[in-house]
Design an enzyme around this catalytic site. Sequence first.
Site, PDB file in Angstrom:
ATOM      1  N   LYS A  67      -1.572  11.949  -9.145  1.00 33.98           N
ATOM      2  CA  LYS A  67      -1.017  12.965  -7.719  1.00 33.98           C
ATOM      3  C   LYS A  67      -0.974  12.966  -6.950  1.00 33.98           C
ATOM      4  O   LYS A  67       0.294  14.051  -6.026  1.00 33.98           O
ATOM      5  CB  LYS A  67      -2.753  12.893  -6.840  1.00 33.98           C
ATOM      6  CG  LYS A  67      -4.332  12.886  -7.934  1.00 33.98           C
ATOM      7  CD  LYS A  67      -4.218  14.262  -8.864  1.00 33.98           C
ATOM      8  CE  LYS A  67      -4.508  13.855 -10.022  1.00 33.98           C
ATOM      9  NZ  LYS A  67      -4.609  12.933 -11.220  1.00 33.98           N
ATOM     10  N   HIS A  90     -14.801  33.316   7.814  1.00 32.72           N
ATOM     11  CA  HIS A  90     -13.276  34.578   7.375  1.00 32.72           C
ATOM     12  C   HIS A  90     -12.322  34.030   7.991  1.00 32.72           C
ATOM     13  O   HIS A  90     -12.611  33.972   9.399  1.00 32.72           O
ATOM     14  CB  HIS A  90     -14.122  35.879   7.141  1.00 32.72           C
ATOM     15  CG  HIS A  90     -12.076  36.799   6.901  1.00 32.72           C
ATOM     16  ND1 HIS A  90     -12.268  37.087   5.644  1.00 32.72           N
ATOM     17  CD2 HIS A  90     -12.203  37.413   7.691  1.00 32.72           C
ATOM     18  CE1 HIS A  90     -11.435  38.004   5.868  1.00 32.72           C
ATOM     19  NE2 HIS A  90     -11.143  38.333   7.162  1.00 32.72           N
TER      20      HIS A  90
END
Length: 478
Positions: A58, A451
Amino acid sequence: MSEKFDVIVIGAGPGGYVAAIRAAQLGLKTACVEKWVNEKGATVLGGTCLNVGCVPSKALLESTHKFHDTQHKNAVHGISAENVTMDVKQMVARKDKIVGNLTTGITGLFKANGVTTLAGMGKLLSGKKVEVTAADGSVSVYDAENVILASGSLPVNIPPAPLTEGLILDNEGALNIDETPGTLGVIGAGVIGLEMGSVWARLGTKVTVLEALDSFLAVADKDVAKEGAKLLKKQGLDIKLGSMVSGTEIVDGKVKVFYKDAKGEQEITVDKLIVAVGRRPQTQGLLADDSGVKLDERGFIEVDIQCKTAAAGVYAIGDSVRGPMLAHKASEEGVMVADIIAGHHAQMNYDVIPSIIYTHPEMAWVGKTEQELKEQGVKIKVGKFPFAASGRAMASNETDGFVKIIADEETDRVLGVHMVGAIASELISQGAIAMEFCSTAEDLQLMCFAHPTVSEAVHEAALAVDGHAIHIANRKKR
């Protein structure tokens, strides 16, 4: 008289070290046996995952992703950079530093929790005795009330491609390439093969992936596999399916690879070749003949649903037992077993284990695939939402991929969550949490997601299950 422990764990990988720490937290006198040593001869904890697997890969993926974005994607943000270069040796050094920090951290955690480290090769004898052979050949034997076998796995080597230093490499050797090869061959289009192929393709290497199977990522949902293949090929990975490697030859410091596909005998020549065809349980030398533990025909340790072996008081976890070879699966098995030994009620839900491929975009899934459910005759309903319709994904310039949610047509219960996306590895846990709590698609539909976030794609996919997504044209009248 030998020293006695409540628990002796053989193996200090993500299953073993977590089991040892958990057992010690529960007040059990615990020791952990580990044979891995560094170049200075010091014991190294963390196993394959931390040393030559999940974590170092990674680190390389993150470094090369940033380099690739700087070269090819940041201009859309108004960021320009000329003559961008990658210092591969520095990249590898950074990877090594991260590995060192984490493995040293486990040593500190052992000390803080009172776990005794026993350096050497562990072997289970009869009567729950554990033999430890140190690097100098000296042998010590310890008694245990309980033993946890966490020996992990090894790369599968294949006769047509014998490992050759600096040229034909396994996953460990692949992590130590310190110069960008012009060409790279990869045998196996699984997790390791795709991730390592991605690392070098981003640095300009011409990568050819040879996969024996005729289908790409057969274990994944068909939509994930199709999207993943399309995006990886777009990034330059030449993935050749139905290609069975038959031999290799070293010629003038390069590797000639011979393989057979539907068109007949083929060959390619590459600077380096990575063999990534899978892993096998590391159980050789782990068990005395009279230990009481049984192996199956493939060398895996036989266990029940609670990881108990045929020998009383002996458990086995991780890559050496049935189930997916995943670090997080091993860790949770370690916690479960430690809790059971301490007298607690514990179990693990093997139906809800996330799988992730850390390419870019990432591929992740949990639960059943659409094809599995159809083969089982389960009536399902499916909702999909593309990141191309996500405001946050647009703002991040990461619009590839989608979220797919599969629910039972009759009960509405979520049966599978599948996705391709920039941060699918982080989002997939939302699906796992939902499934762990037996959520329905409606449960997700009724939640209020923040949001703008990419998580809204999970919300919209749940709405799409019943044709009620807001930001794509699939609405149905209620």
